[in-house]
Design a protein around this motif. Structure first.
Motif, PDB file in Angstrom:
ATOM      1  N   ASN A  51       0.740  -1.150   0.040  1.00 43.27           N
ATOM      2  CA  ASN A  51       0.162  -0.001   0.098  1.00 43.27           C
ATOM      3  C   ASN A  51       0.904   1.378  -0.173  1.00 43.27           C
ATOM      4  N   LEU A  52       2.044   1.386   0.604  1.00 45.34           N
ATOM      5  CA  LEU A  52       3.141   2.173   0.995  1.00 45.34           C
ATOM      6  C   LEU A  52       3.591   2.759  -0.434  1.00 45.34           C
ATOM      7  N   ASN A  53       3.820   1.399  -1.372  1.00 44.79           N
ATOM      8  CA  ASN A  53       4.528   1.752  -2.666  1.00 44.79           C
ATOM      9  C   ASN A  53       3.331   1.939  -3.595  1.00 44.79           C
ATOM     10  N   ALA A  54       1.958   1.510  -3.601  1.00 51.32           N
ATOM     11  CA  ALA A  54       1.052   2.261  -4.467  1.00 51.32           C
ATOM     12  C   ALA A  54       0.836   3.730  -4.217  1.00 51.32           C
ATOM     13  N   LEU A  55       0.750   4.184  -2.719  1.00 50.64           N
ATOM     14  CA  LEU A  55       0.701   5.606  -2.438  1.00 50.64           C
ATOM     15  C   LEU A  55       2.010   6.381  -3.223  1.00 50.64           C
ATOM     16  N   ARG A  56       3.121   6.012  -3.125  1.00 48.72           N
ATOM     17  CA  ARG A  56       4.353   6.467  -3.634  1.00 48.72           C
ATOM     18  C   ARG A  56       4.260   6.576  -5.183  1.00 48.72           C
ATOM     19  N   LEU A  57       3.671   5.302  -5.964  1.00 50.76           N
ATOM     20  CA  LEU A  57       3.428   5.543  -7.313  1.00 50.76           C
ATOM     21  C   LEU A  57       2.499   6.484  -7.650  1.00 50.76           C
ATOM     22  N   ARG A  58       1.327   6.893  -6.900  1.00 49.61           N
ATOM     23  CA  ARG A  58       0.269   7.735  -7.459  1.00 49.61           C
ATOM     24  C   ARG A  58       1.025   9.141  -7.127  1.00 49.61           C
ATOM     25  N   VAL A  59       1.871   9.366  -6.161  1.00 49.90           N
ATOM     26  CA  VAL A  59       2.474  10.645  -5.970  1.00 49.90           C
ATOM     27  C   VAL A  59       3.487  11.023  -7.175  1.00 49.90           C
ATOM     28  N   LEU A  60       4.110  10.050  -7.501  1.00 50.33           N
ATOM     29  CA  LEU A  60       5.172  10.227  -8.534  1.00 50.33           C
ATOM     30  C   LEU A  60       4.229  10.254  -9.880  1.00 50.33           C
ATOM     31  N   LEU A  61       3.375   9.524 -10.137  1.00 52.11           N
ATOM     32  CA  LEU A  61       2.659  10.080 -11.497  1.00 52.11           C
ATOM     33  C   LEU A  61       1.916  11.457 -11.580  1.00 52.11           C
ATOM     34  N   ALA A  62       1.744  11.929 -10.282  1.00 51.83           N
ATOM     35  CA  ALA A  62       1.079  13.347 -10.170  1.00 51.83           C
ATOM     36  C   ALA A  62       0.137  13.560 -11.451  1.00 51.83           C
ATOM     37  N   GLY A  63      -0.796  12.659 -11.333  1.00 50.89           N
ATOM     38  CA  GLY A  63      -1.762  12.847 -12.665  1.00 50.89           C
ATOM     39  C   GLY A  63      -1.930  12.474 -13.896  1.00 50.89           C
ATOM     40  N   ARG A  64      -0.589  12.083 -14.097  1.00 47.93           N
ATOM     41  CA  ARG A  64      -0.347  11.829 -15.517  1.00 47.93           C
ATOM     42  C   ARG A  64      -0.926  10.583 -15.892  1.00 47.93           C
ATOM     43  N   ALA A  65      -1.509   9.747 -14.998  1.00 45.02           N
ATOM     44  CA  ALA A  65      -2.286   8.336 -15.250  1.00 45.02           C
ATOM     45  C   ALA A  65      -3.560   8.539 -15.158  1.00 45.02           C
ATOM     46  N   GLY A  66      -3.986   9.960 -15.204  1.00 48.48           N
ATOM     47  CA  GLY A  66      -5.618  10.233 -15.082  1.00 48.48           C
ATOM     48  C   GLY A  66      -5.733   9.916 -13.519  1.00 48.48           C
ATOM     49  N   ARG A  67      -6.887   9.883 -13.335  1.00 44.71           N
ATOM     50  CA  ARG A  67      -7.797   9.326 -12.020  1.00 44.71           C
ATOM     51  C   ARG A  67      -7.153   8.053 -11.685  1.00 44.71           C
ATOM     52  N   LEU A  68      -6.318   7.709 -10.488  1.00 40.87           N
ATOM     53  CA  LEU A  68      -5.638   6.336 -10.314  1.00 40.87           C
ATOM     54  C   LEU A  68      -6.121   6.047  -8.855  1.00 40.87           C
ATOM     55  N   PRO A  69      -7.009   5.266  -8.610  1.00 40.61           N
ATOM     56  CA  PRO A  69      -7.489   4.979  -7.092  1.00 40.61           C
ATOM     57  C   PRO A  69      -6.638   4.090  -6.551  1.00 40.61           C
ATOM     58  N   GLN A  70      -6.373   4.164  -5.044  1.00 37.22           N
ATOM     59  CA  GLN A  70      -5.385   3.347  -4.575  1.00 37.22           C
ATOM     60  C   GLN A  70      -5.563   1.815  -4.854  1.00 37.22           C
ATOM     61  N   TRP A  71      -6.442   1.396  -5.020  1.00 43.67           N
ATOM     62  CA  TRP A  71      -6.838  -0.252  -5.098  1.00 43.67           C
ATOM     63  C   TRP A  71      -6.010  -0.621  -6.635  1.00 43.67           C
ATOM     64  N   ARG A  72      -6.171   0.514  -7.598  1.00 43.60           N
ATOM     65  CA  ARG A  72      -5.878   0.325  -8.817  1.00 43.60           C
ATOM     66  C   ARG A  72      -4.259   0.278  -8.740  1.00 43.60           C
ATOM     67  N   ALA A  73      -3.614   1.237  -8.224  1.00 46.69           N
ATOM     68  CA  ALA A  73      -2.353   1.437  -7.964  1.00 46.69           C
ATOM     69  C   ALA A  73      -1.758   0.293  -7.141  1.00 46.69           C
ATOM     70  N   PHE A  74      -2.531  -0.288  -6.274  1.00 42.37           N
ATOM     71  CA  PHE A  74      -2.165  -1.416  -5.457  1.00 42.37           C
ATOM     72  C   PHE A  74      -1.895  -2.601  -6.254  1.00 42.37           C
ATOM     73  N   SER A  75      -2.780  -2.639  -7.175  1.00 34.43           N
ATOM     74  CA  SER A  75      -2.691  -4.132  -8.105  1.00 34.43           C
ATOM     75  C   SER A  75      -1.524  -3.912  -9.032  1.00 34.43           C
ATOM     76  N   ILE A  76      -0.996  -2.680  -9.316  1.00 41.63           N
ATOM     77  CA  ILE A  76      -0.256  -2.636 -10.523  1.00 41.63           C
ATOM     78  C   ILE A  76       1.179  -2.884  -9.560  1.00 41.63           C
TER      79      ILE A  76
END
Length: 332
Positions: A51-76
């Protein structure tokens, strides 16, 4: 693909065989006495890490992947971690991440830059951790003859960071030298320009990512620290559960050296090298049977569990895309 499966099978065999040979028959009693509650706690810690890595991915993307929910980032993250653990040298991880982010409109250069910044924050954490361990060793005067275990990885990390900084600072010069080498190797002009164009896109995307607001970069680093502090507490908890005691700083060092040695085995997940190195470092401290049992439990939580939990997620999210990308590379 068959080669990857064979490498994975060989790695799993090596990962199981080495601790069993070191611990002998007494390892069974050690494993039976390990508290189930402690094991469940550590598995829960791994879920927190994802979950921490998923949140880190969302912060790094900074909106460049559109709306990325936590569960989707978690699966990635889970699919990427599985690919890292299942392929030699973790080579499948970046390919999986690029394929999954491409589905969300992220260009390959941007995805590569995000992965590079993610790895850079890991390097900064490990460098900070090694400096902390070095200070601990000096203060406690703990077996100073083993100082090379701290000094060598620290030197390698500093060298890697300096080389990266020099490459980014002298990018044009590096490209000129690389172009000359490729020309001497009779690489076609079209291929050289194609490579240069991709590297330029990657460099621009890397600079763009590093120019995120400072609070975002700080958040990425803090999430990185939280992830690795939790992940590298696993071995300490395993040894505690076996009724033994080693300072946390030494379990941190054991894991760092073991995972670095595992990369030299070229087997998925560092199998074989990680088990052999960690067993060798722990045996003088807690005995062969306890060391072998600790290594088996530690690797179950930080390697086998990644494979077991990540496999269905990988198949559902990245399986077909990964195979297409591997086939494309093979044809190329």
């Amino acid at each position: 693909m068959k080669r990857i499966v064979w490498f994975l099978a060989l790695g799993l065999i090596a990962a199981l065989t080495i601790p069993i040979l070191i611990g002998g028959g007494g390892i069974v009693d050690e494993l039976r006495g390990f508290p189930t509650s402690q094991l469940l706690l550590m598995l829960g810690m791994i879920v927190v890490c994802w979950n921490l890595n998923a949140l880190r991915l969302r912060v790094l993307l900074a909106g460049r992947a559109g709306r990325l929910p936590q569960w989707r980032a978690f699966s990635i993250v889970m699919a990427t971690e599985f690919a890292i653990c299942a392929t030699p040298g973790g080579t499948g991880g970046p390919l999986t991440l690029l394929g999954l982010l491409a589905r969300r409109g992220v260009r390959p250069a941007q995805a590569s830059a995000i992965f590079a910044v993610d790895q850079l924050t890991d390097l900064l954490f490990f460098l900070s951790g090694l400096i902390g361990v070095a200070i601990y060793v000096l203060i406690e005067a703990v077996n100073l003859e083993l100082g090379w275990l701290v000094g060598l990885p620290t030197l390698l990390l500093i060298t890697a960071l300096v080389l990266l900084w020099l490459t980014l600072s002298n990018y044009a010069r590096v490209m000129q030298i690389t172009g000359r080498w490729l020309e001497k190797l009779n690489v076609k002009r079209r291929s050289r320009f194609g490579l240069a164009r991709r590297l330029l896109h990657f460099r621009n995307s890397l600079v763009e990512t590093l120019q995120l607001p400072r609070w975002q970069l700080l958040a990425v680093f803090l999430l990185c620290c939280a992830h690795w502090l939790i992940r590298y507490s696993i071995l300490y908890l395993v040894i505690q559960g076996l009724g033994q005691h080693i300072d946390w700083a030494w379990t941190f060092l054991v894991q760092m050296v073991s995972m670095a040695a595992g990369q030299l085995s070229f087997l998925p997940g560092g199998a074989g090298g990680a088990e052999l190195t960690s067993s060798a470092m722990l045996t003088p401290l807690i005995g062969a049977q306890s060391a072998a049992a600790a290594v088996l439990i530690w690797r179950f939580v930080t390697y086998y569990f990644y494979l077991l939990a990540g496999f269905p997620i990988f198949l559902a999210t990245a399986g077909k895309a990964f195979l297409r990308m591997m086939n494309k590379r093979k044809r190329g």
